[in-house]
Design a protein around this motif. Structure first.
Motif, PDB file in Angstrom:
ATOM      1  N   HIS A 191       0.831  -1.417   0.046  1.00  0.00           N
ATOM      2  CA  HIS A 191      -0.329   0.363   0.038  1.00  0.00           C
ATOM      3  C   HIS A 191       0.876   0.567   0.012  1.00  0.00           C
ATOM      4  CE1 HIS A 191      -2.308  -3.190   2.061  1.00  0.00           C
ATOM      5  NE2 HIS A 191      -3.591  -2.940   1.181  1.00  0.00           N
ATOM      6  N   ARG A 192       0.321   2.186  -0.546  1.00  0.00           N
ATOM      7  CA  ARG A 192       1.508   3.109  -0.884  1.00  0.00           C
ATOM      8  C   ARG A 192       1.657   3.817   0.290  1.00  0.00           C
ATOM      9  NH1 ARG A 192       0.535   5.889  -6.779  1.00  0.00           N
ATOM     10  NH2 ARG A 192      -1.950   5.637  -5.839  1.00  0.00           N
ATOM     11  N   ALA A 193       0.400   4.255   0.691  1.00  0.00           N
ATOM     12  CA  ALA A 193       0.799   5.724   1.895  1.00  0.00           C
ATOM     13  C   ALA A 193       1.339   4.171   3.212  1.00  0.00           C
ATOM     14  CB  ALA A 193      -0.908   5.083   2.746  1.00  0.00           C
TER      15      ALA A 193
ATOM     16  N   ASP B 298       4.628  10.832  -8.456  1.00  0.00           N
ATOM     17  CA  ASP B 298       3.833   9.901  -9.858  1.00  0.00           C
ATOM     18  C   ASP B 298       2.697  10.542 -10.236  1.00  0.00           C
ATOM     19  OD1 ASP B 298       2.455   7.343 -11.213  1.00  0.00           O
ATOM     20  OD2 ASP B 298       3.296   6.555  -9.279  1.00  0.00           O
ATOM     21  N   VAL B 299       2.828  10.357 -11.925  1.00  0.00           N
ATOM     22  CA  VAL B 299       1.821  11.680 -12.343  1.00  0.00           C
ATOM     23  C   VAL B 299       0.361  10.628 -11.983  1.00  0.00           C
ATOM     24  CG1 VAL B 299       3.113  12.325 -14.285  1.00  0.00           C
ATOM     25  CG2 VAL B 299       2.112   9.853 -14.972  1.00  0.00           C
ATOM     26  N   GLU B 300       0.324   9.129 -12.020  1.00  0.00           N
ATOM     27  CA  GLU B 300      -1.245   8.177 -11.535  1.00  0.00           C
ATOM     28  C   GLU B 300      -1.011   8.106 -10.876  1.00  0.00           C
ATOM     29  OE1 GLU B 300      -2.879   7.139 -14.147  1.00  0.00           O
ATOM     30  OE2 GLU B 300      -1.786   7.840 -15.751  1.00  0.00           O
ATOM     31  N   ALA B 301      -1.526   9.357 -10.000  1.00  0.00           N
ATOM     32  CA  ALA B 301      -1.297   8.699  -7.912  1.00  0.00           C
ATOM     33  C   ALA B 301      -2.348   8.280  -7.882  1.00  0.00           C
ATOM     34  CB  ALA B 301      -1.157  10.704  -7.910  1.00  0.00           C
ATOM     35  N   HIS B 302      -3.197   8.366  -8.479  1.00  0.00           N
ATOM     36  CA  HIS B 302      -4.774   7.730  -8.171  1.00  0.00           C
ATOM     37  C   HIS B 302      -5.052   6.051  -8.838  1.00  0.00           C
ATOM     38  CE1 HIS B 302      -6.100  10.954  -6.265  1.00  0.00           C
ATOM     39  NE2 HIS B 302      -5.398  12.095  -7.895  1.00  0.00           N
TER      40      HIS B 302
END
Length: 221
Positions: free
Chosen positions: A46-48, A64-68
């Motif tokens: 998990h990124r967080a 990251d341009v694809e942050a979501h």
């Protein structure tokens, strides 16, 4: 009585329970938004969670341009088992590594900028150091650019110079700090074995490496 009429309750088991569930989610791949490709092995997380533990990954995720979406990060020079150990640490705050993996965990922690883990691994290596492996430990510390670790290994070599000099790799040290021989509390062997080792080292530097005597003398006192 609670102040101002508020209900205050602290669940002492909440954090442990939540952390355990988060790690279970990671291992089952649920709600994961990070895929780490490590030498052909895919590790999900998990990124967080990783952003909180690794400044290096935080920088990557933050740009990251694809942050979501799902972040993909590739490592071709780290050991998958070592990265898995760091992931477990990120979720559980427990660092568990087989002794043969400690150097790999250190290397991965260095890449992830996890300074606390680096220090713990370095201290573990120091605790296992002896006259036979001191030089290999120094080579590792030097390759990692860890001045603190190098200094501690050098201090050990200084204190056990004669024993360390018996190892074949002694002649492969980049520099011999000969000023140690001037220490008042150092008793040199009467048979001159250490002197012989030093002369062999100088010859190797001159003949095999093509170094100039003047350069060597800059390191010799």
């Amino acid at each position: 009585m609670t102040p101002n009429g508020f209900l205050i309750f602290e669940d002492e088991n909440f954090m442990d329970s939540t952390v355990a569930k988060m790690n279970a989610l990671r291992k089952s791949g649920q709600f994961c938004d990070v895929r780490l490709q490590v030498c052909g092995h895919e590790l999900m997380a998990h990124r967080a969670v990783l952003a909180c533990c690794s400044p290096y990954l935080f920088e990557i995720f933050n740009s990251d341009v694809e942050a979501h979406g799902v972040s993909h990060v590739t490592f071709e020079d780290l050991k998958p088992e070592a990265v898995e150990i760091l992931l477990n640490y990120a979720y559980t705050a427990q660092l568990k590594a087989d002794k043969d993996l400690v150097k790999d965990v250190y290397s991965a922690a260095k890449r992830f900028k996890m300074e606390r883990v680096k220090q713990i691994c370095g201290d573990y290596l120091l605790s296992k150091m002896d006259s036979q492996n001191a030089i290999s430990f120094r080579n590792f510390a030097s390759s990692m650019g860890d001045g603190r670790l190098v200094a501690k290994v050098d201090a050990f070599i200084q204190d056990h110079l004669l024993d360390v000099s018996e190892q074949d790799d002694f002649l492969k040290l980049p520099r011999l700090k000969l000023e140690v021989m001037l220490e008042d509390n150092l008793t040199l062997p009467s048979n001159g074995k250490l002197y012989s080792k030093v002369l062999n080292w100088v010859q190797r530097c001159l003949w095999e490496n093509g170094e100039q005597l003047e350069q060597l003398m800059e390191e010799v006192y």
